[in-house]
Design an enzyme around this catalytic site. Structure first.
Site, short mmCIF file in Angstrom:
data_model
loop_
_atom_site.label_atom_id
_atom_site.label_comp_id
_atom_site.label_asym_id
_atom_site.label_seq_id
_atom_site.Cartn_x
_atom_site.Cartn_y
_atom_site.Cartn_z
N HIS A 1 45.26 -14.58 -3.32
CA HIS A 1 43.93 -15.19 -3.36
C HIS A 1 43.61 -15.91 -2.06
O HIS A 1 42.76 -16.80 -2.01
CB HIS A 1 43.78 -16.10 -4.59
CG HIS A 1 43.37 -15.30 -5.80
ND1 HIS A 1 44.00 -14.12 -6.14
CD2 HIS A 1 42.38 -15.46 -6.70
CE1 HIS A 1 43.41 -13.62 -7.22
NE2 HIS A 1 42.43 -14.42 -7.58
N ASP B 1 41.08 -26.02 -8.64
CA ASP B 1 39.96 -25.74 -9.55
C ASP B 1 40.20 -24.48 -10.36
O ASP B 1 39.70 -24.34 -11.47
CB ASP B 1 38.66 -25.54 -8.75
CG ASP B 1 38.22 -26.83 -8.08
OD1 ASP B 1 38.72 -27.90 -8.46
OD2 ASP B 1 37.38 -26.75 -7.16
N GLU C 1 34.57 -34.62 -8.47
CA GLU C 1 34.21 -33.64 -7.45
C GLU C 1 32.70 -33.72 -7.21
O GLU C 1 32.05 -34.67 -7.67
CB GLU C 1 34.62 -32.21 -7.87
CG GLU C 1 36.10 -31.96 -7.82
CD GLU C 1 36.48 -30.49 -7.69
OE1 GLU C 1 35.59 -29.64 -7.54
OE2 GLU C 1 37.70 -30.20 -7.74
C1 LIG Z 1 38.64 -18.63 -6.82
C2 LIG Z 1 39.57 -19.49 -5.99
C3 LIG Z 1 39.56 -20.86 -6.17
C4 LIG Z 1 40.40 -21.66 -5.41
N1 LIG Z 1 40.38 -23.01 -5.62
C5 LIG Z 1 41.22 -23.81 -4.94
C6 LIG Z 1 41.26 -25.20 -5.18
O1 LIG Z 1 40.53 -25.71 -6.01
N2 LIG Z 1 42.15 -25.94 -4.47
C7 LIG Z 1 43.01 -25.39 -3.57
O2 LIG Z 1 43.83 -26.12 -3.01
N3 LIG Z 1 42.96 -24.08 -3.30
C8 LIG Z 1 42.10 -23.28 -3.96
N4 LIG Z 1 42.06 -21.94 -3.67
C9 LIG Z 1 42.87 -21.44 -2.55
C10 LIG Z 1 44.26 -21.11 -2.97
O3 LIG Z 1 44.99 -22.28 -3.32
C11 LIG Z 1 45.05 -20.47 -1.82
O4 LIG Z 1 44.38 -19.36 -1.32
C12 LIG Z 1 46.43 -20.05 -2.30
O5 LIG Z 1 47.19 -19.65 -1.21
C13 LIG Z 1 46.30 -18.92 -3.26
O6 LIG Z 1 47.50 -18.74 -3.97
P1 LIG Z 1 48.11 -17.31 -4.09
O7 LIG Z 1 49.18 -17.42 -5.09
O8 LIG Z 1 47.08 -16.28 -4.35
O9 LIG Z 1 48.73 -17.18 -2.62
P2 LIG Z 1 48.77 -15.94 -1.65
O10 LIG Z 1 47.39 -15.67 -1.16
O11 LIG Z 1 49.48 -14.81 -2.29
O12 LIG Z 1 49.65 -16.54 -0.48
C14 LIG Z 1 49.16 -17.57 0.34
C15 LIG Z 1 50.17 -17.86 1.46
O13 LIG Z 1 51.33 -18.43 0.91
C16 LIG Z 1 52.45 -17.60 1.12
N5 LIG Z 1 53.20 -17.61 -0.13
C17 LIG Z 1 52.90 -17.06 -1.31
N6 LIG Z 1 53.84 -17.32 -2.21
C18 LIG Z 1 54.77 -18.07 -1.58
C19 LIG Z 1 55.99 -18.66 -1.97
N7 LIG Z 1 56.46 -18.53 -3.21
N8 LIG Z 1 56.68 -19.37 -1.05
C20 LIG Z 1 56.22 -19.54 0.21
N9 LIG Z 1 55.08 -18.97 0.63
C21 LIG Z 1 54.35 -18.26 -0.25
C22 LIG Z 1 51.90 -16.24 1.46
O14 LIG Z 1 52.79 -15.49 2.26
C23 LIG Z 1 50.63 -16.60 2.18
O15 LIG Z 1 50.90 -16.93 3.51
C24 LIG Z 1 41.25 -21.10 -4.42
C25 LIG Z 1 41.24 -19.72 -4.23
C26 LIG Z 1 40.42 -18.92 -5.01
C27 LIG Z 1 40.40 -17.45 -4.78
#
Ligand SMILES: Cc1cc2nc3c(=O)[nH]c(=O)nc-3n(C[C@H](O)[C@H](O)[C@H](O)COP(=O)(O)OP(=O)(O)OC[C@H]3O[C@@H](n4cnc5c(N)ncnc54)[C@H](O)[C@@H]3O)c2cc1C
Length: 506
Positions: free
Chosen positions: A86, A151, A267
């Site tokens: 994400h 969120d 918020e």
């Molecule tokens: C609809 C939506 C709402 C959101 N709302 C918020 C919010 O309210 N607050 C907020 O803080 N963020 C928010 N985000 C952003 C979100 O927290 C970050 O994009 C987060 O990285 C997404 O988590 P993911 O599991 O999809 O990570 P990924 O996109 O899969 O990974 C993100 C990064 O972390 C690394 N990574 C993944 N897993 C691990 C692990 N286990 N150990 C070390 N590194 C790792 C990946 O290599 C990459 O560099 C939101 C995103 C979306 C799409």
């Protein structure tokens, strides 16, 4: 190793065997087009990069073995953990390298284990691949809950802890990274290390908010407390930014106007006439007067609040909320509230997701820009960006979230970067666009960044995305040296999370 050769090595079990990758790990590497394509895009739909192979690990050891193997030899390729992808800018991709699909760690059996100790109280040991919604569901079975959220809950624990994990609870509990007791991390060298503020603290602190640069988080010990049952969920309207931000700052000061502990969640949103505006929270009968208010002013601000409660407070909650709202400057008559279950409140964005999916508006491009803005300049930001660039130029504004948080709830030893002032605002400009139109929004984003630069507003990007080395240097500021040292110590071959592009030139 050239990308082509890597592809060849990975597809040939004999050669991977010679290179040291045991057959049971080699068998979990896939380079079929479905695997590759599934990791070549993300939430942003802006960056598209193909890996040479995808690892589907069944254990933490699979990840450690792969990383040990990847450090052998004189040339190296990137390896990225992919949580739920994400990210908006390819951060979980590894062009011509290996993406680790973290979700298959779920095959290891239950990866959310709730425990209690005298020193820590209640806590959960949670796999880095777990979605926060699953953590919530599992802990609620014990009437417990983590305290700090994002969120949206369909994000992984490892993904949000690599950034910060912020939401309307951050002002009270700090970001998610400050609510972790302990981590298991597989470093870039392939060592599996348990770390905490007492045990290998430098790895603990650098991994939290560390953009995946020093290690892959395979377990996090998360602080829990008693779960409330329900939430009173409120929105207040303002047409004046200074009243809006001043009330927000009072709400996060920890004291309601009457000196009590105040709201659990704070918020806010910016609504613009050019829309799109989501009115689904409000009673249908009120839509016309909200729309006409918006047409009258062109721009409105809403504060979003929640007050949690449980069965014992059922009778008194309305009175408590009334007292907490006493003396604030929202527009008379423009206060709306719902009484919902705790889980429905926390999972509120998923409800929006379901609606947007039915309209085919979920899997589109997301040229997002997330900023931290110091409190002393938030009024200038309102004038220059909200009312200036976005309103004047009639940019379809999408969802704009803004709310203040307190620096003293963050831990400066962690890698996450925030402004220097005691209070700062997050400004999340969550644009959505057609798959071919995101560049227009990126031009607006560039204009906003340039405006901040010219006006001397010392913003920091959250979920940062930079193309130039100097921007990373400016971003990390005084933390740069220690962050580089940790990278050198734990991932000396710069293997991890290449999609973040932090160490392209550093
Ligand atoms: C609809 C939506 C709402 C959101 N709302 C918020 C919010 O309210 N607050 C907020 O803080 N963020 C928010 N985000 C952003 C979100 O927290 C970050 O994009 C987060 O990285 C997404 O988590 P993911 O599991 O999809 O990570 P990924 O996109 O899969 O990974 C993100 C990064 O972390 C690394 N990574 C993944 N897993 C691990 C692990 N286990 N150990 C070390 N590194 C790792 C990946 O290599 C990459 O560099 C939101 C995103 C979306 C799409």
């Amino acid at each position: 190793m050239t990308p082509l050769l890597l592809g060849f090595f990975i597809s040939s079990s004999t050669v991977t065997g010679q290179l040291g990758l045991p057959p049971d790990v080699a068998s979990k590497l896939h380079n079929d087009s479905q695997s590759i394509n599934s990791t070549a895009t993300d939430w942003g739909r802006i960056v598209h990069q193909s890996a040479a192979a995808v690892l589907y690990p069944n254990s933490t050891n699979d990840i450690a073995t792969l990383l040990q193997f990847a450090n052998n030899g004189s040339t190296h390729f990137g390896i990225a953990a992919r949580g739920n992808a994400h990210s908006a800018r390819g951060q979980a991709m590894a062009k011509d390298g290996i993406v680790i699909n973290m979700t298959t760690l779920n095959n290891m059996g239950s990866r959310v284990v709730v425990s209690k100790s005298t020193s820590l109280g209640s806590y959960a040991d949670v796999g880095g691949e777990q979605l926060w919604i699953d953590v919530l569901r599992a802990t609620l079975e014990h009437d417990l809950t983590p305290v700090s959220w994002t969120d949206y809950l369909y994000l992984t624990v490892g993904g949000t802890l690599s950034n910060a994990g912020i939401s309307g609870q951050t002002f009270r509990y700090g970001p998610q990274i400050t609510n972790v007791h302990e981590l298991d991390v597989v470093t870039g060298k392939g060592d599996l290390i348990t770390c905490s503020s007492d045990q290998t603290p430098e790895l603990f602190y650098s991994a939290l908010g560390g953009l995946g640069q020093v290690g892959i988080i395979t377990r996090a010990r998360i602080a829990l407390q008693s779960a409330p049952k329900r939430a009173i969920w409120i929105r207040l309207f303002y047409n004046d930014f200074s009243a809006f931000s001043s009330d927000q700052e009072t709400f996060i000061s920890g004291n309601g106007k009457q000196g009590n502990i105040g709201f659990d969640y704070v918020e806010g949103f910016v609504l613009m006439q050019q829309g799109p505006v989501d009115l689904s929270f409000y009673p249908v009968a009120d839509h016309p007067r909200i729309t006409s208010l918006l047409n009258q002013y062109g721009i409105l601000y809403t504060i979003e609040l929640a007050k949690y409660y449980d069965d014992t407070a059922k009778k008194s909650i309305d009175k408590v909320v009334k007292v907490l709202l006493n003396g604030f400057s929202y527009l008379p008559g423009f206060i709306f509230q719902q009484d919902v279950s705790y889980i429905d409140f926390l999972n509120r964005v998923h409800t929006e997701e379901e609606t947007l999916r039915t309209l085919d508006l979920w899997d589109i491009a997301h040229p997002w820009l997330n900023l931290f803005v110091p409190k002393s300049r938030i009024a200038d930001f309102d004038t220059g960006v909200f009312k200036g660039i976005l309103l004047k130029e009639k940019v379809p504004a999408g969802l704009i979230i803004t709310y203040p948080m307190k620096r003293n709830k963050w831990d400066n030893k962690m890698s996450a970067v925030i402004p220097g002032e005691e209070v700062f605002y997050v400004v999340a400009l969550l644009h959505s666009s057609g798959l071919q139109e995101w560049q227009q929004f990126d031009e607006v984003n560039a204009e906003i960044l340039q405006f901040c630069k010219d006006a001397g507003i010392m913003i920091k990007q959250y979920l940062p995305h930079y193309e130039k080395q100097q921007d990373w240097i400016d971003h990390f500021g005084s933390k740069l040296q220690s962050f580089q040292e940790m990278k050198f110590k734990y991932d000396p071959n710069k293997i991890l999370a290449p999609g973040q592009r932090v160490f392209d030139d550093l």
